[in-house]
Structures are given as C-alpha cells and as structure tokens.
Design an enzyme around this catalytic site. Structure first.
Site, PDB file in Angstrom:
ATOM      1  N   HIS A   1      -8.810 -29.080  24.902  1.00 19.53           N
ATOM      2  CA  HIS A   1      -9.750 -28.321  23.923  1.00 19.53           C
ATOM      3  C   HIS A   1     -10.811 -27.926  24.468  1.00 19.53           C
ATOM      4  O   HIS A   1     -10.921 -26.773  24.241  1.00 19.53           O
ATOM      5  CB  HIS A   1      -8.946 -28.908  22.343  1.00 19.53           C
ATOM      6  CG  HIS A   1     -10.577 -28.354  21.436  1.00 19.53           C
ATOM      7  ND1 HIS A   1     -10.735 -28.767  20.017  1.00 19.53           N
ATOM      8  CD2 HIS A   1     -11.249 -26.698  21.318  1.00 19.53           C
ATOM      9  CE1 HIS A   1     -11.839 -27.997  19.131  1.00 19.53           C
ATOM     10  NE2 HIS A   1     -11.997 -26.189  20.291  1.00 19.53           N
TER      11      HIS A   1
ATOM     12  N   GLU B   1      -3.885  -9.394   4.493  1.00 25.68           N
ATOM     13  CA  GLU B   1      -2.291 -10.045   5.254  1.00 25.68           C
ATOM     14  C   GLU B   1      -2.304 -11.381   5.848  1.00 25.68           C
ATOM     15  O   GLU B   1      -1.384 -11.299   5.943  1.00 25.68           O
ATOM     16  CB  GLU B   1      -2.969  -8.718   5.881  1.00 25.68           C
ATOM     17  CG  GLU B   1      -2.299  -7.336   5.325  1.00 25.68           C
ATOM     18  CD  GLU B   1      -3.262  -6.419   4.579  1.00 25.68           C
ATOM     19  OE1 GLU B   1      -4.051  -7.224   4.399  1.00 25.68           O
ATOM     20  OE2 GLU B   1      -3.000  -5.057   4.228  1.00 25.68           O
TER      21      GLU B   1
ATOM     22  N   GLU C   1       4.499   1.195   1.877  1.00 27.20           N
ATOM     23  CA  GLU C   1       5.374   1.084   1.897  1.00 27.20           C
ATOM     24  C   GLU C   1       5.941   2.069   0.593  1.00 27.20           C
ATOM     25  O   GLU C   1       6.462   0.362   0.106  1.00 27.20           O
ATOM     26  CB  GLU C   1       5.035  -0.623   1.828  1.00 27.20           C
ATOM     27  CG  GLU C   1       4.285  -0.747   2.776  1.00 27.20           C
ATOM     28  CD  GLU C   1       3.072  -1.362   3.485  1.00 27.20           C
ATOM     29  OE1 GLU C   1       2.703  -0.307   4.151  1.00 27.20           O
ATOM     30  OE2 GLU C   1       1.454  -0.943   2.723  1.00 27.20           O
TER      31      GLU C   1
ATOM     32  N   HIS D   1       0.267  -3.743   5.708  1.00 29.55           N
ATOM     33  CA  HIS D   1       0.306  -2.953   5.239  1.00 29.55           C
ATOM     34  C   HIS D   1      -0.676  -2.148   5.974  1.00 29.55           C
ATOM     35  O   HIS D   1      -1.554  -2.005   6.447  1.00 29.55           O
ATOM     36  CB  HIS D   1      -0.974  -2.943   3.810  1.00 29.55           C
ATOM     37  CG  HIS D   1      -1.339  -1.282   3.471  1.00 29.55           C
ATOM     38  ND1 HIS D   1      -0.700  -0.221   3.737  1.00 29.55           N
ATOM     39  CD2 HIS D   1      -2.579  -0.958   3.005  1.00 29.55           C
ATOM     40  CE1 HIS D   1      -1.094   1.145   2.842  1.00 29.55           C
ATOM     41  NE2 HIS D   1      -2.447   0.644   2.867  1.00 29.55           N
TER      42      HIS D   1
ATOM     43  N   GLY E   1      -5.381 -23.189  16.686  1.00 27.72           N
ATOM     44  CA  GLY E   1      -6.624 -23.270  16.204  1.00 27.72           C
ATOM     45  C   GLY E   1      -6.866 -22.129  15.343  1.00 27.72           C
ATOM     46  O   GLY E   1      -8.531 -22.055  14.580  1.00 27.72           O
TER      47      GLY E   1
ATOM     48  N   GLY F   1       0.680  -1.213   0.490  1.00 27.39           N
ATOM     49  CA  GLY F   1      -0.269  -0.124   0.024  1.00 27.39           C
ATOM     50  C   GLY F   1       0.989   1.300  -0.194  1.00 27.39           C
ATOM     51  O   GLY F   1       1.828   1.065  -0.038  1.00 27.39           O
ATOM     52  N   SER F   2       0.081   2.356   0.298  1.00 27.19           N
ATOM     53  CA  SER F   2       0.888   3.581   0.469  1.00 27.19           C
ATOM     54  C   SER F   2       2.289   3.576   1.018  1.00 27.19           C
ATOM     55  O   SER F   2       3.560   4.860   1.126  1.00 27.19           O
ATOM     56  CB  SER F   2      -0.303   5.303  -0.620  1.00 27.19           C
ATOM     57  OG  SER F   2      -0.488   4.852   0.887  1.00 27.19           O
TER      58      SER F   2
HETATM   59  O1  LIG Z   1     -13.559 -24.732  18.552  1.00 21.97           O
HETATM   60  C1  LIG Z   1     -13.582 -23.688  17.436  1.00 21.97           C
HETATM   61  O2  LIG Z   1     -14.826 -23.481  17.845  1.00 21.97           O
HETATM   62  C2  LIG Z   1     -12.460 -23.926  16.455  1.00 21.97           C
HETATM   63  O3  LIG Z   1     -12.746 -22.834  16.014  1.00 21.97           O
HETATM   64  C3  LIG Z   1     -11.695 -25.378  16.210  1.00 21.97           C
HETATM   65  C4  LIG Z   1     -10.083 -25.058  15.533  1.00 21.97           C
HETATM   66  C5  LIG Z   1      -9.970 -25.958  15.615  1.00 21.97           C
HETATM   67  C6  LIG Z   1     -10.161 -26.996  15.723  1.00 21.97           C
HETATM   68  C7  LIG Z   1     -11.525 -27.311  15.731  1.00 21.97           C
HETATM   69  C8  LIG Z   1     -12.206 -26.227  16.146  1.00 21.97           C
END
Ligand SMILES: O=C(O)C(=O)c1ccccc1
Length: 535
Positions: free
Chosen positions: A279, A49, A30, A72, A398, A27-28
C-alpha cells in the site's frame, strides 16, 4: 424465419446460467430490454451504478456464480467504474451490460451515446465489446458469461444498442466449460521435494483460495507439513480458519515488514496470493535472502509480474490434492500459535478494540462479516478470528464504497444475516445502498464506526510526518437518521456501558427482519497505520 428476439434469447440465456437476479439502474437506453419483463426475474435497483455493481458482486461471491448487471449508458458506466475496478482486481465474475444509443443515431453523437463503448471500461474488465450486429448479442452475452466464469474470474462488459433488443435473433444453446487445470506434474513433484527437505515452511493464503473454494485442501496441506499460515496483504477474502493453531496472522502491505515476517521460513508457498500487494512505498528486497518462494495461481499474468520465486500456473484444488498426496508427515515441530490479544477496557468511550471484543463474543462462526473501515482493519483481524472461506469480505484493491452494497448482495444470495462493519467515510460513497437493503428486506446488520473523518488517510499522513491534511474531517452527519430516511431502522451508542445491549439488539435480528444500522461514535483508533515509516 426467426420468431424470437434478442430479448427472448437473452432471457433464456439468463435462466440457463442462473442469472435471473438483475442488478441495475435503468434508463431510456435499456427500455426495450424490459418489455414483457418475466415474473421469475428480480430487478434489484441500485440508486447509483456503483451501488448496483457492488450488490451484484456480493451476490456473485455468495452464489459462487456470475451476477448480471445492467448499467445505463456511458454516464452509468462512468459512475460504476470504481466498483468495476474492485471486481476486476478481486476476481468477481460479473456480466455487465451497458445500454448504448440506437445504432441509427450513433453517427450524430446523440444524447447519452457512448463513444468507443468497448474502450471506456478497459483495462478493468476481462473483455469488452459491442457486437457488430444485433443478432449476435445473445451469443456475445453467452461468451461473456463463460469468460467471466473461467479462471481467473472477473467482470466482462458488453455494450448493447437500445434498438437491438426487439430485433430477431436465434437462442443460444447452453454449453459447459470446465476450466480447472493442473500444473506440470514434474514441477509439483519438485515443490514436494523442497517441502519434504525444508526446515520451516509457511503458506501464504490469498483471495484465490476462497475464489476456488480451496480452504479444505489448503488446511490439509498446512497440517500435513506443519506450516505456519499467513494471509496475503490486504486480501479481500478469508481462506483459512483463523483460530487454527497453525494460523500466524496477516502479512503487512509494506515491503520491509513483509520480508521480516517471512524471514523465519526457508520455503514459502503462496496459494492464490499475489504476495507483494503493497500500500505504501518502502525499500528493500521483497524477501529475506534465506526465504525461497513458490507461487501457485491460475493467472499467468500474476505469475509473470511477481518479482521473485518459482510460479506454477494452476488452479488450486487439483494441484493441492496432488501436492499433499506426495508429502509424508515430517519430523518437525509446528510453529507456536499467535498470541491472543489483550482484552479491551470496557469503560468510558467506545474504542474499536472494545467493539471488536464484544463482536467476537456475539458472532456465530458461520456469520459472514463484510468490512470497509480501513483504519480499523488491523484491529478487526487481531480480535475477530474468521473461520469460513469467504466469511470475511472487503475490497482487496482499495476503491471505497464497495462494502455497504456488497453486504446487500451477499445477504440476498442466501438470505442469511450478514454483519457489515463500515467506517463513516466509507459509508458515504454508497450510502443509498441502505434503500436497496430495506426495499429487498436484505438481512444485514451494519455497524458504522464513526471516527469523524478519513482516519486511514490521516494515519498514513502521520506515518510520514504530515499531520495536517485538508479534506479529511467529516462531521455533522446523523447516520441513524440518514438510515431511517432510507427505510433502514437504526440506533446509536456512544458509551462503553451501552454497547453490549446495543449489539445484542442489532445482531440478534432474524434472517427475515431486514437491515439495521447501529451508529457507534468511536475514539482512540488507528494511530499510525502500518507503524512508523523507516525510510
Ligand atoms: O490510501 C488511501 O488513500 C485509500 O484510499 C485507502 C483505501 C483503502 C484502505 C486504506 C486507504
């Protein structure tokens, strides 16, 4: 009297550090960086990006060296941040330069200008700053490179006002930093003593093993002590040959299940592995009462936040060499190998199980596999054993939209064909990376597993009794036509009978043939990710 400019000095630095491939979106703010753009530099354009950062990360992982990213201004940094989060958590070395408005305009809050530019990307960079003076920009970037490449590696951010590039500056002299370091020898000797005396040892291999290129010393230790080997939960990188008889599988990212998998072992040694990457929430102690944990990693922060065990802050290669040298062949049986999966049914609709069985039969052992199909990850791991360090790459943290551009950068690093298995939901966060892949003839075979929505989210909902979730259906997209519109040839298949020939065609392309996308409509997947909730 100085005759060189900031730009001259930075270009020289980028050559000295091997960062002549620039991933960015211009962009401008850079523009002056591009004046007299040298012929020996390659600019890889990402059409947003986060795509530029994902491609740079793939390149850094493939070359095992920092990649240079040009963003940018404030808006571009905002677009990039999900990918920067992944790079930080996954320890990918990046030198990120963000354009900033001219120093003379900043007081007036100009169009595009960044307020507090060094604050915006925190906490997901190892360091962030805007140099006080234009003439300090080359030295600040040299420092950024050294920080990015020092263990634990990661992205570093430097904001550069647009008028700095034409200002005078001295070149910076190349320097070397040796950043390997070894744990206290007494602590390693004590660990060797525990391993010599224990009944059933296990190793937990994390992404740090690939990061430090330590697969061979890990294999030597495992074989010396006949340890069962597990991969840490949701690891973004492979670090152990998964067909090895000592390999036991992938730890689940759920506390009670993880503790149960490790309960048969009395001593567990985690290598470059944060071990307790959960998770979903669960109750119970991180480990069963009879399991003692030792943890070797280069990050003092990780050593501090782990909830249990003895940590040795160290880089892995020197520590493993010393540890294995202290240990003799024990008088204990190795654990039995993990059972082979039941072959999938090859009739009717395409199931993920069938696809992965056919992929396994067609994947050369040295082919890098990039994955971002969260609802199919467990099926992939069960059916496609990866042998190479870094032969499997995914997001370990994730933020989706990482895999598709990561595969482009990884393929550009050595121009060897990469296979990228991507879900329909994942693909749409960064689908314009297909344009960059086509533009640079990146040898990537994309296999897009289309289950019509955010199936991982649905599965995680089902697990806790939430069966109707708004915003998880994605239908009506012709992925083959979409790929072709970006210049990436494509095909589609829906029936099991069509799949072998479709895969032969998609995977059989040469390393100079550029990208290809195979759109597969899949059914019968996911179920309840991580099994039913026991809470
Ligand atoms: O659990 C989630 O919402 C999620 O975004 C995700 C991301 C990577 C693997 C599994 C779930």
């Amino acid at each position: 009297m100085t005759t060189t400019t900031v730009r001259d000095a930075v270009m020289r630095l980028l050559r000295d550090t091997g960062m002549t491939t620039v991933f960015g979106n211009p962009g401008s703010t850079e523009l002056r960086m591009f004046r007299d753009w040298p012929d020996d530099f390659t600019y890889v354009l990402g059409l947003q990006e986060s795509v530029a950062v994902g491609m740079a990360a793939g390149h850094a992982l493939g070359t095992r060296s920092a990649a240079f990213v040009s963003l940018h201004s404030a808006g571009g940094v905002g677009h990039a941040l999900g990918a920067v989060f992944n790079a930080f958590r996954d320890r990918v070395p990046l030198v990120i330069v963000a354009g900033q408005q001219a120093r003379s305009l900043i007081q007036l809050r100009p169009f595009l200008g960044a307020d507090e530019p060094a604050v915006f990307p925190r906490p997901y960079v190892k360091s962030a700053r805007q140099p006080e003076r234009a003439e300090d920009v080359p030295a600040a970037l040299a420092e950024a490179y050294r920080i990015a490449m020092t263990h634990p590696r990661g992205p570093v951010f430097v904001s550069v006002p647009e008028d700095d590039w034409d200002r005078p500056a001295e070149p910076v002299a190349p320097r070397t930093v040796h950043s390997a370091f070894t744990a206290d020898p007494d602590a390693l000797a004590a660990l060797a003593g525990r391993l010599a005396d224990c009944a059933r040892p296990a190793l937990v291999v994390g992404p740090g093993v690939d990061d430090e290129d330590a697969l061979e010393p890990v294999r030597a230790l495992a074989e010396r002590i006949r340890a069962g080997v597990w991969i840490s939960p949701l690891s973004g990188r492979s670090g152990f040959p998964e067909s090895h008889p000592l390999f036991q599988g992938f730890l689940p990212p759920v506390a009670r299940q993880l503790a149960a998998r490790l309960a048969p072992y009395d001593v567990v040694v985690a290598l470059g592995a944060p071990v307790f990457t959960y998770h979903v929430a669960d109750e119970g102690p991180p480990l069963a009462p009879g399991t003692e944990l030792f943890h070797l990693d280069c990050d003092p922060g990780q050593a501090a936040w782990l909830p249990t065990g003895t940590s040795l802050v160290t880089t892995l290669r020197p520590a493993l060499a010393r540890l294995t040298g202290l240990l003799k062949e024990p008088d204990r049986d190795p654990p039995p190998p993990r059972p082979a999966p039941v072959p999938a049914r090859a009739r009717g609709h395409i199931t993920p199980e069938l696809f992965f069985d056919l992929l396994r039969a067609r994947l050369p052992h040295d082919r890098v596999l990039v994955e971002e199909a969260p609802s199919h990850r467990d099926t992939l791991h069960a059916r496609v054993p990866v042998q190479l360090s870094g032969g499997f790459l995914t997001t370990g943290s994730g933020a989706l939209g990482w895999g598709l551009p990561l595969a482009v950068g990884r393929a550009l690093a050595d121009r060897r064909r990469v296979v990228c298995v991507v879900g329909d939901g994942s693909a749409l966060y960064s689908v314009q990376a297909l344009w960059s892949a086509a533009r640079h003839t990146a040898p990537v075979t994309y296999v897009l597993l289309d289950n019509g929505g955010y199936a991982a989210v649905r599965a995680l909902g089902c697990r806790i009794g939430i069966t109707s979730i708004p915003g998880t259906d994605i239908t009506g997209i012709d992925f083959a036509a979409l790929a072709e519109s970006f210049g990436c040839p494509a095909a589609r298949a829906e029936h099991a009978g069509e799949l072998p020939a479709a895969l032969d065609h998609a995977l059989g392309r040469g390393d100079d043939a550029g990208p290809f996308l195979l759109h597969l409509r899949v059914t019968g997947s996911a179920g309840t990710l991580y099994g039913p909730w026991a809470g």
